[in-house]
Design an enzyme around this catalytic site. Structure first.
Site, PDB file in Angstrom:
ATOM      1  N   SER A  10     -46.684  20.358  61.736  1.00  0.00           N
ATOM      2  CA  SER A  10     -47.101  20.696  63.232  1.00  0.00           C
ATOM      3  C   SER A  10     -47.237  21.983  63.186  1.00  0.00           C
ATOM      4  O   SER A  10     -47.915  21.657  65.213  1.00  0.00           O
ATOM      5  CB  SER A  10     -46.142  19.741  63.527  1.00  0.00           C
ATOM      6  OG  SER A  10     -45.691  18.334  63.364  1.00  0.00           O
ATOM      7  N   HIS A  41     -43.753  23.595  67.146  1.00  0.00           N
ATOM      8  CA  HIS A  41     -45.067  23.636  67.484  1.00  0.00           C
ATOM      9  C   HIS A  41     -45.454  24.776  68.914  1.00  0.00           C
ATOM     10  O   HIS A  41     -46.670  25.170  68.461  1.00  0.00           O
ATOM     11  CB  HIS A  41     -44.650  22.421  68.593  1.00  0.00           C
ATOM     12  CG  HIS A  41     -44.437  20.813  67.785  1.00  0.00           C
ATOM     13  ND1 HIS A  41     -43.848  20.358  68.819  1.00  0.00           N
ATOM     14  CD2 HIS A  41     -43.960  21.073  66.090  1.00  0.00           C
ATOM     15  CE1 HIS A  41     -43.583  18.698  66.990  1.00  0.00           C
ATOM     16  NE2 HIS A  41     -44.113  19.501  66.318  1.00  0.00           N
TER      17      HIS A  41
END
Length: 235
Positions: free
Chosen positions: A131, A177
């Protein structure tokens, strides 16, 4: 011949994108092998990264074996963004973007280690997933699309949705993230707005500068974390 952003014009499939996807799929299968310990060998956790720094990168090739949606979403996002960015940037710069975004995700996770309250993570808390890399590619697309005069509205909406999910859905490392996003945004801006005559130089200098910043941020975090346990006589 080069593209607008300085990438070498090539025909055929995006080799780097497909290689990363293939490596993630193979790694996922190895994670499923009983007794192999593949996940534990390569995952990232803040304390482990201090003595085994390769984990900052290898974590991007692991995914949750209990949730197929995890690897499915990341591989699809990598496939879509890779097919757009790799031909524009060229294989070398796209590869650097992927690797540094992955490392940036781990550094983002590290920076919140030991922080009190709901935003913090434990020094022993592990994380897996590509991610950070994917969000780095999303971040890079913002300046690239702007440079090309195209709308980035869909990417912004996707980032907002995923940003909200990171605080609502449990077990999502939004810190990674965020780290990947910031890293990709910075590197993407350097690539996108480099003057034509300086694109080749900036293609080398920008990744090196971003890597230096990530290393310094990680080292500073570790030093601050270790400082309280050192006595005045220790160095």
């Amino acid at each position: 011949m080069t593209t607008t952003l300085g990438g070498e014009v090539r025909t055929g499939r995006p080799v780097v994108t497909f290689t990363i996807i293939g490596a993630c799929l193979v790694s996922f299968l190895l994670q499923l092998v009983p007794g192999l310990g593949w996940t534990e060998r390569w995952l990232f956790w803040p304390e482990g990264g201090a003595i085994e720094p390769w984990r900052f990168l290898t974590v991007a090739f692991l995914h949750s074996t209990g949730m197929l949606l995890h690897i499915a979403f990341n591989m699809y996002a990598l496939y879509i963004t890779g097919q757009f960015l790799e031909p524009l940037l060229g294989r070398a710069r796209f590869g650097a973007l992927c690797a540094l975004s992955a490392v940036g995700g781990s550094v983002g996770f590290l920076l919140f280690a030991g922080v009190s309250g709901p935003l913090g993570v434990s020094w022993m808390q592990g994380t897996v997933g590509a991610s950070g890399m994917v969000f780095g590619l999303f971040g890079a697309m913002l300046p690239v699309l702007r440079r090309m005069g195209r709308s980035a509205g869909q990417i912004v909406v996707l980032l907002v949705i995923n940003g909200v999910l990171g605080f609502v859905v449990p077990n999502i490392a939004w810190q990674a993230h965020l780290g990947g996003l910031v890293t990709g945004l910075a590197l993407g801006a350097a690539f996108a707005f480099a003057p034509r005559r300086s694109q080749r130089v900036i293609g080398v200098v920008a990744p090196a500068a971003v890597l230096l910043v990530l290393v310094l941020a990680a080292v500073a975090k570790y030093q601050l974390a270790l400082a309280p346990v050192l006595t005045p006589g220790q160095v």
